[in-house]
Structure formats: C-alpha cells, structure tokens
Design a protein around this motif. Structure first.
Motif, PDB file in Angstrom:
ATOM      1  N   LYS A 121       0.815  -1.212   0.000  1.00  0.00           N
ATOM      2  CA  LYS A 121       0.000   0.000   0.000  1.00  0.00           C
ATOM      3  C   LYS A 121       0.851   1.266   0.000  1.00  0.00           C
ATOM      4  O   LYS A 121       0.352   2.349  -0.314  1.00  0.00           O
ATOM      5  N   GLU A 122       2.131   1.120   0.332  1.00  0.00           N
ATOM      6  CA  GLU A 122       3.042   2.266   0.281  1.00  0.00           C
ATOM      7  C   GLU A 122       3.486   2.574  -1.145  1.00  0.00           C
ATOM      8  O   GLU A 122       4.013   3.654  -1.422  1.00  0.00           O
ATOM      9  N   HIS A 123       3.277   1.619  -2.072  1.00  0.00           N
ATOM     10  CA  HIS A 123       3.797   1.766  -3.427  1.00  0.00           C
ATOM     11  C   HIS A 123       2.737   1.685  -4.517  1.00  0.00           C
ATOM     12  O   HIS A 123       2.951   2.188  -5.617  1.00  0.00           O
ATOM     13  N   PHE A 124       1.605   1.037  -4.237  1.00  0.00           N
ATOM     14  CA  PHE A 124       0.598   0.812  -5.266  1.00  0.00           C
ATOM     15  C   PHE A 124      -0.780   1.231  -4.778  1.00  0.00           C
ATOM     16  O   PHE A 124      -1.031   1.311  -3.573  1.00  0.00           O
ATOM     17  N   SER A 125      -1.667   1.454  -5.737  1.00  0.00           N
ATOM     18  CA  SER A 125      -3.051   1.774  -5.395  1.00  0.00           C
ATOM     19  C   SER A 125      -3.765   0.529  -4.882  1.00  0.00           C
ATOM     20  O   SER A 125      -3.287  -0.602  -5.057  1.00  0.00           O
ATOM     21  N   ASP A 126      -4.897   0.731  -4.246  1.00  0.00           N
ATOM     22  CA  ASP A 126      -5.684  -0.393  -3.745  1.00  0.00           C
ATOM     23  C   ASP A 126      -6.079  -1.309  -4.902  1.00  0.00           C
ATOM     24  O   ASP A 126      -6.391  -0.847  -6.001  1.00  0.00           O
TER      25      ASP A 126
END
Length: 296
Positions: A121-126
């Motif tokens: 979640k720090e790097h990609f969307s949900d």
C-alpha cells in the motif's frame, strides 16, 4: 508463448525483507539460548514456513515448541518486518508494465497476507494486485501447490497461460507440483545452478528480463543450463475464445422462449445466466469488467 497471468513469490522475489527476517529470527533465537546461528543460515531458510525454519536452525522437532517460536517471531515481526522490507529496484516498474500490457498479476507466499499488503500500500493503489495468497489462506504451505492452484482458480485462468516466478527451490518445486511454468530469479541466496535443476522456462538475474522477449513452447529440461530466451507479457488484455454454434443456438432459443412468455419468466432468467456463463468462460468480457464483478 505469451502468458496471461504472472504469479510471484514475495520474499527475495519482489522484495528484500532479509534484514527484517534476520532481526526477528535472531531476537527469538538468542532469547531462547541459540546464539550460534548465523545470519546466512537464517537467509537460507527464507521461503519455508516459520516452523520449518526454526526446526532447521535449532534442531527442535517438538511441534508445541516450534509453535511457540512462531508466536514469538510474529510479535517481533509486528515491530521489525515492514520497516525493514524494501522492494527491489525494478519490481515496481516491471509489475506496472505487466499490468499495462493486460496481464493479471498476483503473489503466492508463505508470508502473512496482511504483512504483504502493508508494504504494497506504500507503493501501489488499492487492488493493484489481482490476487494475494498468504500463509493464512492455505492449509498446506509451499512446496504444496495449494496456494498456486487456488489463485489460478480464483482468477479463472488456465495453467497453460500462467507463469510462476520465484527465487528458491521451494518455489520451483511448487510450480512443478502445480503443473505450472516456472521462471527463477537469483535475487536471493539460491544460485542459478540450484534453480536450474528444476523444470524452468528461464533463470533471471533481474525481473526486467520478464519484459524482454518470448519463450519457446517446449519445456526446458531440468538438467539443461538456464535458457537464454525470455518471457513475453501478453500484448492484449485477454486471449478470446470463440463462441460455439451450439451456444449461439441455445441463447437464441432462450431469448425466443422469454419473449414468448413475456415479462420476467424462468426462460429470461435462464437466458441471463447462460449469457453470463458464456461471456465469463469464453473471456469475452474486458478485464476491468470481470474484476469489478468479482468484487460482488
């Protein structure tokens, strides 16, 4: 061969969590009197279950004691794991490229799913990943093919269009047991020679090699050297399957019967269900539509 689905191991494949793993293991081991275990020995167990790893490192076989080690490790991981885990430099760009090419991507790992999601979640969307199967989602851990087969079933894809990517011999054994093509990456402590002893399509130094080309249809013999060929992502969203004449006739019959009866009839219900089943099985629906409906 173009793959439609790319399923990845997590530790040492997409991310380097070795610092956090070593810290957690050493804290538990030293607290229980095991002070001679080296960091390298711990790294060699990455990819196995915690109980198996502790058994290898300590020689303990008692299930209750191993479970206590696991519980202690989990408490340590709450503090040390995510902050000490980083994606490999190429991971993000490769995953985005595969996704943009229309492929489905997922993770099959012995690590708990919530820890993987915490980092992602720090790097990609949900919902960037189409699926994540963690240790809590299966009854038997890798090299059991349970997690890999579960992902294939949930994604409604075939083994033939799926590639599993991992860094360890455990991952290679998992793919072999599932009957799925395997590509190895030497991010971790397992060498190309060790991975090359198992059936594989490619042994890579970096995940970027997934984007470079195509692989042959024939399987690579387990005894051969790593293949110089590369793996190509799909260039279209999903491989379509032609609707058969019998399905067309059946749809026409149900449509005619529902029109004859008028209003909401059992024939109309059958028509809708039949149409949905054909669209899903024949993969006529776009990926984003299937993904949206899957959330229901």
């Amino acid at each position: 061969m173009n793959y439609m689905t790319y399923l990845f191991d997590f530790d040492y494949t997409l991310a380097d969590s070795s610092r956090g793993i070593v810290t957690c293991f050493q804290n538990v081991l030293k607290r229980n009197g095991y002070t001679q275990v080296t960091d390298e020995e711990i790294k060699r167990t990455i990819g196995k279950t915690l109980q198996d790893s502790f058994s290898i490192l300590t020689g303990v076989t008692d299930k209750e004691q191993l479970e206590n080690f696991r519980k202690e490790y989990s408490k340590e991981a709450d503090v040390h794991m995510t902050v000490n885990t980083v994606l490999f430099l190429e991971t993000k760009s490769v995953l985005i490229a595969l996704k943009d090419a229309g492929a489905r991507i997922g993770i099959i790992s012995t690590k708990y799913r919530f820890r993987i999601e915490e980092l992602l979640k720090e790097h990609f969307s949900d919902n960037f990943m189409n699926i994540i199967i963690g240790g809590e989602d299966v009854k038997t851990a890798k090299p059991s093919p349970e997690g890999l087969l579960l992902a294939i079933k949930k994604l409604n894809v075939t083994k033939a269009e799926t590639l599993y990517i991992g860094d360890s011999t455990v991952d290679a054994e998992t793919a072999q047991a599932a009957g799925v093509d395997f590509a190895g990456v030497t991010h971790g402590v397992t060498t190309a020679e060790e991975l090359g002893k198992y059936p594989h399509k490619k042994i890579m130094k970096t995940l970027e090699e997934l984007l470079e080309g195509d692989v042959p249809q024939a399987d690579t013999p387990a005894s051969s050297t790593p293949s110089p060929t590369t793996v190509s992502p799909v260039s279209h969203s999903r491989r379509r399957k032609m609707i058969s004449i019998w399905q067309i006739l059946l749809l026409a019959l149900m449509a005619w019967a529902s029109c004859e009866k008028g209003g909401i009839s059992i024939y109309l219900l059958f028509f809708v269900l039949l149409l949905w089943g054909i669209l899903r099985k024949r993969r006529i629906l776009p990926n984003h539509v299937v993904d949206y409906l899957a959330t229901w």
